[in-house]
Design a protein around this motif. Structure first.
Motif, PDB file in Angstrom:
ATOM      1  N   VAL A 171       0.745  -1.292   0.007  1.00 18.99           N
ATOM      2  CA  VAL A 171       0.014   0.056   0.004  1.00 18.99           C
ATOM      3  C   VAL A 171       0.939   1.225  -0.032  1.00 18.99           C
ATOM      4  O   VAL A 171       1.840   1.188   0.698  1.00 18.99           O
ATOM      5  CB  VAL A 171      -0.675   0.039   1.381  1.00 18.99           C
ATOM      6  N   PHE A 172       0.399   2.344  -0.956  1.00 19.89           N
ATOM      7  CA  PHE A 172       0.912   3.546  -0.975  1.00 19.89           C
ATOM      8  C   PHE A 172       0.202   4.550  -0.360  1.00 19.89           C
ATOM      9  O   PHE A 172      -0.682   4.891  -0.828  1.00 19.89           O
ATOM     10  CB  PHE A 172       1.496   3.993  -2.284  1.00 19.89           C
ATOM     11  N   GLY A 173       0.624   5.181   1.053  1.00 23.14           N
ATOM     12  CA  GLY A 173      -0.331   5.972   1.513  1.00 23.14           C
ATOM     13  C   GLY A 173       0.443   6.404   2.931  1.00 23.14           C
ATOM     14  O   GLY A 173       1.177   6.132   3.247  1.00 23.14           O
ATOM     15  N   VAL A 174      -0.394   7.451   3.604  1.00 23.70           N
ATOM     16  CA  VAL A 174       0.237   8.055   4.699  1.00 23.70           C
ATOM     17  C   VAL A 174      -0.763   7.923   5.900  1.00 23.70           C
ATOM     18  O   VAL A 174      -2.161   8.186   5.442  1.00 23.70           O
ATOM     19  CB  VAL A 174       0.544   9.614   4.410  1.00 23.70           C
ATOM     20  N   LYS A 175      -0.622   7.912   7.168  1.00 24.89           N
ATOM     21  CA  LYS A 175      -1.526   7.864   8.087  1.00 24.89           C
ATOM     22  C   LYS A 175      -2.246   8.958   8.509  1.00 24.89           C
ATOM     23  O   LYS A 175      -3.352   9.214   8.915  1.00 24.89           O
ATOM     24  CB  LYS A 175      -0.800   7.255   9.308  1.00 24.89           C
ATOM     25  N   SER A 176      -1.656  10.313   8.135  1.00 24.37           N
ATOM     26  CA  SER A 176      -2.168  11.536   8.253  1.00 24.37           C
ATOM     27  C   SER A 176      -1.502  12.411   7.292  1.00 24.37           C
ATOM     28  O   SER A 176      -0.221  12.727   7.045  1.00 24.37           O
ATOM     29  CB  SER A 176      -1.746  11.665   9.620  1.00 24.37           C
ATOM     30  N   TYR A 177      -2.594  13.503   6.898  1.00 25.02           N
ATOM     31  CA  TYR A 177      -2.088  14.707   6.091  1.00 25.02           C
ATOM     32  C   TYR A 177      -2.748  15.629   6.314  1.00 25.02           C
ATOM     33  O   TYR A 177      -3.827  16.163   5.644  1.00 25.02           O
ATOM     34  CB  TYR A 177      -2.095  14.084   4.469  1.00 25.02           C
ATOM     35  N   PRO A 178      -2.123  16.553   7.024  1.00 22.46           N
ATOM     36  CA  PRO A 178      -2.543  17.920   7.635  1.00 22.46           C
ATOM     37  C   PRO A 178      -2.484  18.946   6.491  1.00 22.46           C
ATOM     38  O   PRO A 178      -1.516  19.164   6.173  1.00 22.46           O
ATOM     39  CB  PRO A 178      -1.945  18.209   8.930  1.00 22.46           C
ATOM     40  N   VAL A 179      -3.577  19.742   6.069  1.00 20.99           N
ATOM     41  CA  VAL A 179      -3.480  20.680   5.169  1.00 20.99           C
ATOM     42  C   VAL A 179      -4.045  22.160   5.742  1.00 20.99           C
ATOM     43  O   VAL A 179      -5.136  22.022   6.646  1.00 20.99           O
ATOM     44  CB  VAL A 179      -3.984  20.466   3.968  1.00 20.99           C
TER      45      VAL A 179
END
Length: 402
Positions: free
Chosen positions: A388-396
């Motif tokens: 899997v390619f992804g991140v646990k958190s991505y704040p913007v």
């Protein structure tokens, strides 16, 4: 197993050594490129598995289920659509397709739009959000829950089960692995009991939901077995939610890493659909697909023996210059775009139309309502899975468009 000597792993799957660090998992594509160029087909002694990186070879493997079987250990125990071979796979898929038609998916568009706006309403005044927690995770969970007939009051419980079913180990020890598997077993058992109650209710009183449709679906007089329906519901929850979550998050990540994309698609909203396809090629949610050779076979000049594991690296194949022009550049209007972000062949993702629709609507509304969407600088944590390619958190952060 002594994990001190086995390297980083996810469940019982060991990472290949080139991708053992967080930094490599956060941006694996240069590594894929080097492996594709230097060792397009190679055997990894550590993992006792073949790795295949070129588009032509990956395509050949995925379109030949007779030679490369899907029957292998998976996170969801028991036989599912992901693990079935022919002819049972076609029969089961045809039954499920009766209840999962393109029209049924497209009819969800107004509800997906409503859910997306409701979720964004909750963060608009703050001027910031975590894409993963505030939008990309709850949207598919709510949609799947409603599709399966889960009442709104149980939505958070449903999300907790979903999170438990896809999370990895917290650290690389046997104790952590055992704890994770115990949590998953508990969540899966609770899900089965929950869905058994829904099945019982729908048999007595069918409703306009997927479970009722699955109970009614039949081909040549044959209906789905209860166990098949239960496994499909759990598979839909686990595979559907994580794929869509990472697709929406990865697209947002791209728009913050390359703001010109954000500006171009905002000015040309008709590009949203092709932008989603390019995200599936460039930052695919699923980067690798496992198979088992059913006979001795040659791929890329290498002899793969019957019974050996074969991993097709879709993340590498999707950037093969022999298939794609300028493969390491993101083109929101790329056409044609024969990526394999949803797999290929008989196991092409059944939920692809729903994932595409959710991503298209979410991104279109995001770009319509907000401007200057920027990554709020922090350290990123990759999802701890080699597939899997992804991140646990991505704040913007963002500004509301007036």
């Amino acid at each position: 197993m002594n994990t001190e000597t086995q390297g980083k792993r996810y469940g019982n799957i060991i990472f290949m050594k080139e991708l053992a660090s967080d930094a490599a998992q956060l941006l694996p594509f240069p590594i894929y490129r080097e492996l594709r160029e230097k060792t397009p087909v190679r055997y990894d002694e550590d993992r006792q598995s073949w790795d295949v990186f070129r588009y032509e070879d990956v395509h050949r493997i995925l379109k030949d289920p007779a030679t490369f079987s899907s029957r292998r250990g998976l996170e969801v125990r028991g036989e599912t659509l992901l693990t079935m071979d022919q002819p049972k796979h076609t029969h089961m898929r045809n039954l499920v397709n009766k209840a999962f038609t393109p029209k049924a998916i497209n009819d969800l568009a107004p509800r997906i739009t409503s859910i997306t706006n409701e979720l964004l309403d909750q963060v608009t005044s703050r001027g910031k959000m975590d894409i993963v927690y505030d939008l990309a995770t709850p949207l598919p969970v709510i949609v799947i829950a409603e599709l399966l007939g889960v009442p709104a009051k149980d939505r958070m419980l449903f999300k907790e089960w979903s999170d438990t079913m896809v999370k990895g180990v917290e650290n690389n020890t046997d104790a952590a692995f055992a704890h994770m598997m115990a949590e998953r077993d508990k969540a899966e058992a609770e899900l089965v009991q929950y869905f058994l109650k829904i099945l019982e209710e729908r048999r007595k009183k069918p409703e306009d939901d997927l479970v009722s449709a699955l109970l009614e679906a039949e081909i040549d007089g044959e209906k789905l077995q209860e166990q098949d329906i239960l496994r499909f519901c759990i598979l839909l929850l686990v595979a559907g939610n994580e794929t869509t979550t990472n697709l929406i998050t990865n697209a947002t990540r791209l728009m913050t890493e390359q703001p010109a994309i954000q500006d171009q698609v905002r000015q040309q909203p008709e590009l949203v659909k092709s932008m989603v396809e390019e995200t599936l090629r460039y930052y695919p949610p699923i980067v690798a697909i496992g198979r088992v050779a059913t006979q001795d076979v040659e791929i890329g000049g290498q002899l793969i023996r019957e019974g050996q594991q074969v991993v097709s690296w879709v993340g590498a194949a999707n950037r093969d210059p022999d298939k794609f022009d300028d493969p390491d550049t993101f083109h929101p209007d790329r056409k044609p775009n024969a990526h394999m972000g949803f797999g290929f062949g008989i196991h092409f993702c059944l939920g692809a139309p729903l994932a595409r629709l959710e991503a298209q609507i979410a991104l279109e509304i995001l770009l319509t309502r907000f401007t200057d969407i920027e990554f709020e600088k922090t350290s990123l944590t990759p999802i701890p899975s080699p597939f899997v390619f992804g991140v646990k958190s991505y704040p913007v952060t963002f500004r509301e468009r007036k």
